[in-house]
Design a protein around this motif. Structure first.
Motif, PDB file in Angstrom:
ATOM      1  N   ALA A   1       0.839  -1.207   0.000  1.00  0.00           N
ATOM      2  CA  ALA A   1       0.000   0.000   0.000  1.00  0.00           C
ATOM      3  C   ALA A   1       0.870   1.251   0.000  1.00  0.00           C
ATOM      4  O   ALA A   1       0.596   2.205  -0.738  1.00  0.00           O
ATOM      5  CB  ALA A   1      -0.936  -0.012   1.208  1.00  0.00           C
ATOM      6  N   ALA A   2       1.929   1.235   0.799  1.00  0.00           N
ATOM      7  CA  ALA A   2       2.845   2.383   0.839  1.00  0.00           C
ATOM      8  C   ALA A   2       3.488   2.607  -0.525  1.00  0.00           C
ATOM      9  O   ALA A   2       3.572   3.748  -1.005  1.00  0.00           O
ATOM     10  CB  ALA A   2       3.921   2.152   1.902  1.00  0.00           C
ATOM     11  N   ASP A   3       3.928   1.523  -1.163  1.00  0.00           N
ATOM     12  CA  ASP A   3       4.538   1.642  -2.485  1.00  0.00           C
ATOM     13  C   ASP A   3       3.556   2.211  -3.506  1.00  0.00           C
ATOM     14  O   ASP A   3       3.918   3.064  -4.313  1.00  0.00           O
ATOM     15  CB  ASP A   3       5.050   0.279  -2.966  1.00  0.00           C
ATOM     16  N   ARG A   4       2.317   1.754  -3.465  1.00  0.00           N
ATOM     17  CA  ARG A   4       1.318   2.234  -4.432  1.00  0.00           C
ATOM     18  C   ARG A   4       0.986   3.707  -4.231  1.00  0.00           C
ATOM     19  O   ARG A   4       0.714   4.422  -5.196  1.00  0.00           O
ATOM     20  CB  ARG A   4       0.037   1.400  -4.346  1.00  0.00           C
ATOM     21  N   VAL A   5       0.997   4.141  -2.977  1.00  0.00           N
ATOM     22  CA  VAL A   5       0.694   5.547  -2.687  1.00  0.00           C
ATOM     23  C   VAL A   5       1.933   6.424  -2.893  1.00  0.00           C
ATOM     24  O   VAL A   5       1.816   7.619  -3.110  1.00  0.00           O
ATOM     25  CB  VAL A   5       0.119   5.686  -1.259  1.00  0.00           C
ATOM     26  N   GLY A   6       3.104   5.807  -2.820  1.00  0.00           N
ATOM     27  CA  GLY A   6       4.337   6.553  -3.043  1.00  0.00           C
ATOM     28  C   GLY A   6       4.958   7.125  -1.787  1.00  0.00           C
ATOM     29  O   GLY A   6       5.575   8.190  -1.823  1.00  0.00           O
ATOM     30  N   VAL A   7       4.774   6.423  -0.664  1.00  0.00           N
ATOM     31  CA  VAL A   7       5.392   6.855   0.586  1.00  0.00           C
ATOM     32  C   VAL A   7       6.255   5.727   1.138  1.00  0.00           C
ATOM     33  O   VAL A   7       6.095   4.566   0.764  1.00  0.00           O
ATOM     34  CB  VAL A   7       4.350   7.286   1.649  1.00  0.00           C
ATOM     35  N   ASP A   8       7.143   6.075   2.037  1.00  0.00           N
ATOM     36  CA  ASP A   8       7.993   5.091   2.681  1.00  0.00           C
ATOM     37  C   ASP A   8       7.150   4.190   3.591  1.00  0.00           C
ATOM     38  O   ASP A   8       6.160   4.643   4.182  1.00  0.00           O
ATOM     39  CB  ASP A   8       9.061   5.817   3.499  1.00  0.00           C
ATOM     40  N   GLU A   9       7.551   2.937   3.710  1.00  0.00           N
ATOM     41  CA  GLU A   9       6.817   1.992   4.550  1.00  0.00           C
ATOM     42  C   GLU A   9       6.748   2.472   5.998  1.00  0.00           C
ATOM     43  O   GLU A   9       5.712   2.311   6.663  1.00  0.00           O
ATOM     44  CB  GLU A   9       7.473   0.614   4.484  1.00  0.00           C
TER      45      GLU A   9
ATOM     46  N   ILE B   1       3.347   4.565  10.510  1.00  0.00           N
ATOM     47  CA  ILE B   1       2.943   5.617  11.445  1.00  0.00           C
ATOM     48  C   ILE B   1       1.508   6.052  11.152  1.00  0.00           C
ATOM     49  O   ILE B   1       0.681   6.179  12.059  1.00  0.00           O
ATOM     50  CB  ILE B   1       3.911   6.813  11.375  1.00  0.00           C
ATOM     51  N   TRP B   2       1.206   6.276   9.867  1.00  0.00           N
ATOM     52  CA  TRP B   2      -0.150   6.686   9.485  1.00  0.00           C
ATOM     53  C   TRP B   2      -1.168   5.632   9.898  1.00  0.00           C
ATOM     54  O   TRP B   2      -2.252   5.959  10.373  1.00  0.00           O
ATOM     55  CB  TRP B   2      -0.234   6.911   7.983  1.00  0.00           C
ATOM     56  N   HIS B   3      -0.838   4.361   9.689  1.00  0.00           N
ATOM     57  CA  HIS B   3      -1.749   3.276  10.051  1.00  0.00           C
ATOM     58  C   HIS B   3      -2.013   3.292  11.550  1.00  0.00           C
ATOM     59  O   HIS B   3      -3.174   3.214  11.989  1.00  0.00           O
ATOM     60  CB  HIS B   3      -1.159   1.931   9.607  1.00  0.00           C
TER      61      HIS B   3
END
Length: 108
Positions: free
Chosen positions: A76-84, A89-91
């Protein structure tokens, strides 16, 4: 893959409520217990969308909990373009917010 135990007893419950929310975007019958849960997640989503990168934050949640082909946090992080690490942290922020809205924390 070995999963660690959730830190809080309500964590798994909150995940189930979020999955249900994402699967039923229009919400269940007004006044029912599922509606109260849905409403709590709706409030958490509204708050999240107003945070910095709110759309990306919620996009990660949707990818992780929507449909039969749920994404891992990393995917999900890769698809959105953010670091895991950022997505993790967001999760955590989102799930704690859901827990708060469900009444598991004292509201400030």
């Amino acid at each position: 893959m070995i999963m660690s135990k959730p830190k809080y007893r309500w964590w798994s419950y909150a995940i189930n409520v979020v999955e249900d929310f994402i699967q039923i975007p229009d919400g269940p019958e007004l006044g029912s217990e599922p509606y109260q849960e849905w409403s709590a997640v709706q409030r958490a989503v509204e708050i999240t969308l107003h945070l910095p990168h709110g759309i990306d934050r919620f996009a990660v949640m949707k990818l992780m909990y929507q449909g039969k082909k749920k994404q891992t946090l990393k995917d999900a992080a890769d698809r959105v373009g953010v670091d895991e690490a950022v997505a993790k942290i967001w999760h955590g922020d989102f799930m704690r917010l859901v827990g708060k809205e469900l009444g598991f924390f004292v509201k400030e």
